[in-house]
Design a protein around this motif. Structure first.
Motif, PDB file in Angstrom:
ATOM      1  N   LEU A  43      64.274  19.574   7.465  1.00 24.67           N
ATOM      2  CA  LEU A  43      64.424  19.616   8.917  1.00 24.67           C
ATOM      3  C   LEU A  43      65.771  18.982   9.214  1.00 24.67           C
ATOM      4  O   LEU A  43      66.291  18.221   8.409  1.00 24.67           O
ATOM      5  N   TYR A  44      66.338  19.298  10.381  1.00 27.06           N
ATOM      6  CA  TYR A  44      67.577  18.621  10.771  1.00 27.06           C
ATOM      7  C   TYR A  44      67.240  17.169  11.097  1.00 27.06           C
ATOM      8  O   TYR A  44      66.492  16.914  12.042  1.00 27.06           O
ATOM      9  N   PRO A  45      67.790  16.224  10.328  1.00 25.92           N
ATOM     10  CA  PRO A  45      67.388  14.823  10.557  1.00 25.92           C
ATOM     11  C   PRO A  45      67.766  14.303  11.945  1.00 25.92           C
ATOM     12  O   PRO A  45      67.067  13.478  12.505  1.00 25.92           O
ATOM     13  N   LYS A  46      68.872  14.812  12.504  1.00 29.38           N
ATOM     14  CA  LYS A  46      69.349  14.230  13.760  1.00 29.38           C
ATOM     15  C   LYS A  46      68.995  15.079  14.970  1.00 29.38           C
ATOM     16  O   LYS A  46      69.558  14.903  16.038  1.00 29.38           O
ATOM     17  N   MET A  47      68.056  16.007  14.795  1.00 31.83           N
ATOM     18  CA  MET A  47      67.683  16.841  15.939  1.00 31.83           C
ATOM     19  C   MET A  47      66.303  16.389  16.422  1.00 31.83           C
ATOM     20  O   MET A  47      65.464  15.984  15.619  1.00 31.83           O
ATOM     21  N   GLU A  87      63.035  20.054  20.231  1.00 35.84           N
ATOM     22  CA  GLU A  87      64.111  21.046  20.194  1.00 35.84           C
ATOM     23  C   GLU A  87      64.130  21.796  18.879  1.00 35.84           C
ATOM     24  O   GLU A  87      64.349  22.999  18.821  1.00 35.84           O
ATOM     25  N   GLN A  88      63.920  21.035  17.818  1.00 39.89           N
ATOM     26  CA  GLN A  88      63.971  21.618  16.491  1.00 39.89           C
ATOM     27  C   GLN A  88      62.890  22.675  16.297  1.00 39.89           C
ATOM     28  O   GLN A  88      63.149  23.774  15.817  1.00 39.89           O
ATOM     29  N   TYR A  93      63.601  25.701  18.401  1.00 41.22           N
ATOM     30  CA  TYR A  93      64.677  26.484  17.773  1.00 41.22           C
ATOM     31  C   TYR A  93      64.125  27.337  16.626  1.00 41.22           C
ATOM     32  O   TYR A  93      64.387  28.547  16.549  1.00 41.22           O
ATOM     33  N   LEU A  94      63.327  26.715  15.749  1.00 42.90           N
ATOM     34  CA  LEU A  94      62.785  27.460  14.606  1.00 42.90           C
ATOM     35  C   LEU A  94      61.859  28.582  15.076  1.00 42.90           C
ATOM     36  O   LEU A  94      61.892  29.690  14.542  1.00 42.90           O
ATOM     37  N   ARG A 139      62.066  30.178  17.847  1.00 46.02           N
ATOM     38  CA  ARG A 139      62.885  31.252  18.428  1.00 46.02           C
ATOM     39  C   ARG A 139      63.605  32.050  17.351  1.00 46.02           C
ATOM     40  O   ARG A 139      63.756  33.260  17.460  1.00 46.02           O
ATOM     41  N   LEU A 140      64.044  31.360  16.297  1.00 50.66           N
ATOM     42  CA  LEU A 140      64.674  32.090  15.190  1.00 50.66           C
ATOM     43  C   LEU A 140      63.691  33.075  14.573  1.00 50.66           C
ATOM     44  O   LEU A 140      64.079  34.103  14.030  1.00 50.66           O
ATOM     45  N   MET A 162      64.208  41.282  15.522  1.00 49.75           N
ATOM     46  CA  MET A 162      65.141  40.576  16.404  1.00 49.75           C
ATOM     47  C   MET A 162      66.560  41.049  16.109  1.00 49.75           C
ATOM     48  O   MET A 162      66.939  41.214  14.966  1.00 49.75           O
ATOM     49  N   ILE A 194      66.937  22.247   5.045  1.00 51.72           N
ATOM     50  CA  ILE A 194      66.417  23.129   6.094  1.00 51.72           C
ATOM     51  C   ILE A 194      66.967  24.534   5.909  1.00 51.72           C
ATOM     52  O   ILE A 194      66.408  25.513   6.394  1.00 51.72           O
TER      53      ILE A 194
END
Lengths: 308, 394
Positions: free
Chosen positions: A86-90, A94-95, A98-99, A101-102, B1, B205
């Protein structure tokens, strides 16, 4: 139930001299919870990474509902890699959004699912915190949420239970069961064999890149032999040797472990035991998955490759 | 998508996380302070042509007109005032007056605080000679006014062998600020791409991301997102710099020189950023740990540092240096050198246009290179992936 099976078909992969997978095959049926077990380095992670398209196989194919996986179908997989990421600083919220939505979810649905899954997994209070500020256990829960937020049609989880506290293990087990009951194929790897035994509809045991046993736990346990524990304190050593159908015996502290050919007459053994004196216990000993696993992975690979 | 939607999501994440970062706020402030500092420097450079204050006592006052007109003829603005002797001397001491003129028009005296500045010495030398000349003309029966008006229109054409460059000091300052900003920004945002790539690799990630999007989409979104942030910062700096210069009347040269230099600087930042971001992104993908980024990107760093050092040391003192002119066409070096040469006014339009075409061609090549290296290396964890392997595998 639809035929939305996940088929792993004769995957092979080698890293230079090292063979990671040799014609590994198994399938996970829709609505089935499939446990994938094997020693470290047996090839579980390699197989899962190939299924997710982050590693290319030398040969073989992964199919879903009869068609090879593409980027579009892979987008519907919920994936938890062995090495958590995972993004450590997010921020958690939000994280996850984001995932989601991706993976193709519209913004509003994504937020809705994030709320739902973080509540379910008990991390909804941490939505505004950066991932690196969470405890490892909570990061693990977020990681699981990341594999679930986009309503996957397939779940592929590499060691989802490692690092979870008992409560989280319970939640995780429920979620996996529930997902399978919704009719999607769920496959996960684990070293916690008791958990796999309890939870899974079927298991596959992999060794040196090959599937050496696959099927429902009960079927796997039902081998060519049946084992009985006989507690007859007055029985002399060797009392059961040579009885019809007896393959081997071992004697420990007044308890005899008798291995019989399947179909042999167990009553014959009981009568022989009673002839020696009182019998306090006469019971079939079903091997646990752990014993089965030890047995299967210790067999010579050339033999194991042939049978189940 | 759709691909465009995927890339937009990646860009959105980059922009929103970077724009909120402390690093972005700090560098924006540093840039603005730097550019405003240079605006003040321009103001000071322009100060030489500001007016000299000259006080005249009542008896010397008839000289005020001639002094102003002589000053005008030799390019020195003069602000005359009428004072009495005592006040004038006090103002001299306070620095409010540069010179106090006493006596009569035919026999004037100058009082200064310490020395008479050279530019004013010229003014008064010419003036005193003219007074003598006028007297002689009158004695000879002529009219000094007729002679003077004839003299005033005397002049001569100047032919320059090399086209004259005006506003040289200002252009040098402009070139230096342009060079610093373009270099620092390319460095900063290029490195951010490398760090961003390794962050995704180090945190693993990338494996989740690439199970749902293609490597090139992730790379393109990252380069575009960070680039947008850099472009916004650079654009803001340029607008604030030119705007402040105009507002403070700091430019003694036409504003379009500053505006042109600023616009080219933003464009060259963008091109240079894309070149180096692609390289940094590709090389970053070779390593798995943040502490290895420096080593992996070091060779490319040299292609950024060397042209900058050369141009910042050579160009200000020698704008027409032929070696630097040649280097400014080399695609990797153009982004650092060309904007400085443009600011110095030594690059005719065809030169930046040619360099631009060459740089765009390089970018096309780098897109292929970076896409290949990144895709092949980004999922390979552990030891550093060799560049040759990353280029050849698959």
């Amino acid at each position: 139930m639809t035929d939305e099976r996940l088929e792993i078909d004769r995957l092979s992969k080698r890293y230079g001299e090292v063979v990671a997978l040799r014609e590994l095959s198994f399938d996970v049926r829709a609505g089935e919870l499939f446990g994938f077990v094997g020693s470290n380095g047996a090839g579980k992670t390699t197989a899962m990474r190939i299924a997710l398209g982050v590693l290319a196989a030398d040969s073989g194919e992964v199919r879903w509902a009869g068609h090879p996986l593409t980027l579009d179908t892979r987008r519907q997989i919920g994936y938890m890699p062995e090495e958590r990421g995972l993004y450590p600083k997010m921020k958690v919220g939000e994280q996850l959004t984001y995932l989601a939505r991706l993976h193709g979810l519209p913004a509003a649905t994504a937020r809705e699912k994030v709320r739902l899954w973080t509540e379910r997994l008990g991390v909804s209070a941490r939505l505004e915190d950066e991932v690196q500020k969470l405890s490892l256990g909570n990061q693990q829960r977020v990681q699981l949420a990341a594999s679930l937020v986009h309503d996957p049609a397939i779940l592929v989880l590499d060691e989802p239970f490692s690092g979870l506290d008992p409560l989280a293990v319970d939640v995780m087990s429920q979620v996996l069961r529930e997902k399978a009951d919704q009719g999607i194929p769920v496959v996960f790897s684990s070293h916690q064999l008791d958990l796999v035994e309890r939870l899974c509809d079927r298991v596959g045991i992999v060794r040196s890149g090959q599937m050496v046993a696959v099927g429902p736990v009960d079927d796997l346990r039902a081998g060519d032999t049946v084992r009985y524990a006989v507690r007859a304190p007055q029985a002399p050593a060797g009392w059961a040797d040579g009885l019809p159908g007896v393959e081997s015996t071992s004697y420990v502290d007044g308890t005899t472990l008798v291995v019989l050919h399947r179909g042999a007459d167990d009553q014959e053994v009981l009568r022989a035991a009673l002839a020696t004196g009182p019998v306090h216990e006469f019971a079939e000993r079903r091997p646990s998955l752990t014993e089965l696993f030890r047995h299967v992975v210790s067999v010579d690979p050339t033999q194991a490759g042939e049978g189940k | 998508m759709r691909t465009s939607e995927t890339i937009r999501l990646v860009i959105g994440r980059e922009v929103s996380t970077r724009a909120r970062s402390r690093a972005f706020r700090i560098t924006t402030i540093v840039n603005l302070v730097l550019v405003l500092g240079f605006v003040i420097l321009f103001k000071l450079l322009g100060g030489h042509t500001s007016a000299s204050d000259i006080g005249f006592t009542r008896s010397a006052e008839p000289l005020a007109g001639p002094v102003v007109s002589v000053g005008h003829a030799v390019g020195q603005n003069i602000k005359p005032s009428t004072v009495d002797q005592a006040t004038g001397e006090a103002q001299l001491r306070d620095g409010k007056l540069d010179v106090l003129v006493t006596g009569t028009p035919d026999g004037f005296q100058l009082t200064v605080k310490q020395d008479l500045p050279d530019n004013l010495r010229n003014v008064f030398t010419v003036l005193s000679r003219q007074i003598v000349l006028n007297n002689e003309i009158t004695k000879a029966g002529g009219d000094p006014a007729t002679v003077n008006s004839a003299v005033e229109h005397a002049g001569f054409p100047v032919n320059s062998l090399v086209p004259a460059r005006q506003y040289q000091a200002a252009r040098i300052a402009l070139a230096i600020i342009t060079g610093i900003l373009v270099y620092v920004s390319i460095m900063l945002y290029g490195q951010l791409v490398a760090q961003g790539v390794v962050e995704e690799k180090a945190s693993r990630i990338v494996e989740i991301l690439l199970s749902t999007i293609r490597p090139w989409q992730l790379m393109a979104g990252k380069v575009a997102g960070i680039g947008l942030i850099g472009l916004a910062q650079m654009g803001l700096t340029a607008v604030v710099g030119v705007g402040a210069g105009v507002a403070l009347h700091a430019f003694t040269f036409p504003t379009n020189i500053a505006a042109g230099a600023a616009a080219w600087a933003v464009l060259w930042f963008l091109l240079g950023y894309v070149v180096f971001a692609l390289l940094f992104g590709a090389l970053g993908a070779l390593v798995s740990r943040q502490e290895d980024v420096g080593g992996a990107t070091a060779p490319v760093l040299m292609a950024l540092v060397v042209p900058y050092i050369l141009s910042i040391t050579i160009l200000p003192s020698n704008p027409t240096n032929g070696f630097m002119a040649a280097l400014s066409f080399v695609p990797f070096f153009s982004p650092m050198i060309m904007p400085m040469r443009i600011a110095l006014g030594v690059a005719p339009l065809w030169q930046p246009l040619l360099a631009l075409v060459l740089t765009l061609a390089l970018i096309a090549l780098l897109v292929w290179f970076a896409g290949r290296v990144y895709s092949n290396a980004v999922l390979r964890m552990g030891a550093k992936v060799r560049l040759r392997e990353a280029l050849s595998s698959h």
